[in-house]
Design a protein around this motif. Structure first.
Motif, PDB file in Angstrom:
ATOM      1  N   GLY A   1       0.953  -1.280   0.208  1.00 22.48           N
ATOM      2  CA  GLY A   1       0.114  -0.260  -0.023  1.00 22.48           C
ATOM      3  C   GLY A   1       0.927   1.477   0.018  1.00 22.48           C
ATOM      4  N   GLU A   2       1.978   1.309   0.413  1.00 25.46           N
ATOM      5  CA  GLU A   2       2.723   2.585   0.659  1.00 25.46           C
ATOM      6  C   GLU A   2       3.331   2.963  -0.613  1.00 25.46           C
ATOM      7  OE1 GLU A   2       7.053   1.880   2.412  1.00 25.46           O
ATOM      8  OE2 GLU A   2       5.778   0.517   3.660  1.00 25.46           O
ATOM      9  N   HIS A   3       3.378   1.865  -1.725  1.00 25.06           N
ATOM     10  CA  HIS A   3       4.186   1.942  -2.913  1.00 25.06           C
ATOM     11  C   HIS A   3       3.085   2.266  -4.094  1.00 25.06           C
ATOM     12  CE1 HIS A   3       7.835   0.240  -1.280  1.00 25.06           C
ATOM     13  NE2 HIS A   3       7.279  -0.563  -0.878  1.00 25.06           N
TER      14      HIS A   3
ATOM     15  N   GLU B   1      -1.365   2.513  -5.503  1.00 22.42           N
ATOM     16  CA  GLU B   1      -2.940   2.218  -5.018  1.00 22.42           C
ATOM     17  C   GLU B   1      -3.317   1.067  -5.434  1.00 22.42           C
ATOM     18  OE1 GLU B   1      -5.053   4.553  -3.639  1.00 22.42           O
ATOM     19  OE2 GLU B   1      -3.424   6.082  -3.486  1.00 22.42           O
TER      20      GLU B   1
ATOM     21  N   THR C   1       7.850  -2.002  -6.491  1.00 24.91           N
ATOM     22  CA  THR C   1       8.789  -1.472  -5.862  1.00 24.91           C
ATOM     23  C   THR C   1      10.033  -1.023  -6.364  1.00 24.91           C
ATOM     24  OG1 THR C   1       9.663  -3.500  -4.791  1.00 24.91           O
ATOM     25  CG2 THR C   1       7.775  -2.694  -3.545  1.00 24.91           C
TER      26      THR C   1
ATOM     27  N   THR D   1       8.258  -8.649   3.069  1.00 23.13           N
ATOM     28  CA  THR D   1       7.263  -8.908   2.737  1.00 23.13           C
ATOM     29  C   THR D   1       7.123 -10.112   1.576  1.00 23.13           C
ATOM     30  OG1 THR D   1       7.266  -6.405   2.393  1.00 23.13           O
ATOM     31  CG2 THR D   1       6.030  -7.441   0.688  1.00 23.13           C
TER      32      THR D   1
END
Length: 238
Positions: free
Chosen positions: A37-39, A41, A79, A87
């Protein structure tokens, strides 16, 4: 129960026809999107994952193992190669969770298969990973009701022609029942068999095609409970 000159052999798809399957892929995909999610949508991650699955089908085939490898590939892409080992470990754990999920039969699956067993040759015709499909069949408790099981890499008209000739009286006297128009219905009809569509609320986007409404041997039912009556009506044709 039936004239020997007519329908003698019935093939059933497994995933999302006899038991739930796609819902576990959807749940895992959401879990995967949350991990990244931080990378990006969620919609972007899902789109990249679908592209990876398309690329990898010819290499890994259908099933959970190929899906897991596609998630790892997507994580590396999204990423830009910086995905942490932790991960990757979580993605692998998600894949293992899918492989160990209990089998959840769909409505009317058992009663319908039991009703037809003995009166017709029943075949389980499914595609995907051999080990996983064997696990699900064993967990379903339905294995003893089938006269033969065929786990194939893909489903085509040639596949159905071969299977219905090997285990039945040829494709013309066979019927394929499943939730996928693309894999279960259209190629079976192309082979000369009956194709019965049993829609599922969740169907993988890569399995979507238009229904063959003009095909004389195409039928659609709302659930497996309607199948015995449909077969009886087909037996009266001609």
């Amino acid at each position: 129960m039936q004239d020997s000159s007519k329908l003698t052999t019935i093939g059933f798809d497994a995933d999302d026809t006899l038991w739930q399957n796609e819902q576990f892929f959807r749940m895992t995909e959401k879990r995967f999107a949350a991990l990244l999610g931080e990378h990006a949508e969620e919609a972007h991650i899902s789109a990249r994952l679908l592209e990876a699955e398309k690329r990898n089908l010819a290499i890994y085939g259908f099933g959970i193992k190929g899906f897991t490898l596609s998630m790892i590939e997507t994580a590396i892409e999204v990423t830009e190669g910086r995905v942490p080992a932790s991960t990757i470990a979580e993605i692998l754990a998600a894949g293992r969770d899918m492989l160990g999920h209990p089998i959840e039969a769909l409505p009317h699956a058992r009663e319908t298969v039991e009703k037809l067993a003995g009166a017709y040759r029943l075949l389980l015709i499914t595609k995907g990973d051999l080990f996983d499909q064997e696990r699900k069949l064993a967990g379903s408790g339905l294995g003893d009701l089938f006269d033969a099981v065929e786990i194939v890499s893909d489903k085509s008209a040639a596949t159905y022609s071969r299977i219905f000739s090997r285990h039945g009286d040829g494709p013309e006297k066979g019927m394929m029942v499943g939730n996928s128009l693309k894999s279960d219905v259209v190629p079976a009809i192309e082979a000369g068999s009956w194709g019965v569509h049993v829609p599922h609320d969740l169907t993988w986007v890569l399995e979507h095609v238009e229904p063959p409404l003009d095909a004389p041997r195409f039928r659609q039912i709302s659930d497996l409970g309607e199948l015995p009556a449909l077969i009886e009506s087909i037996g009266k044709i001609g």
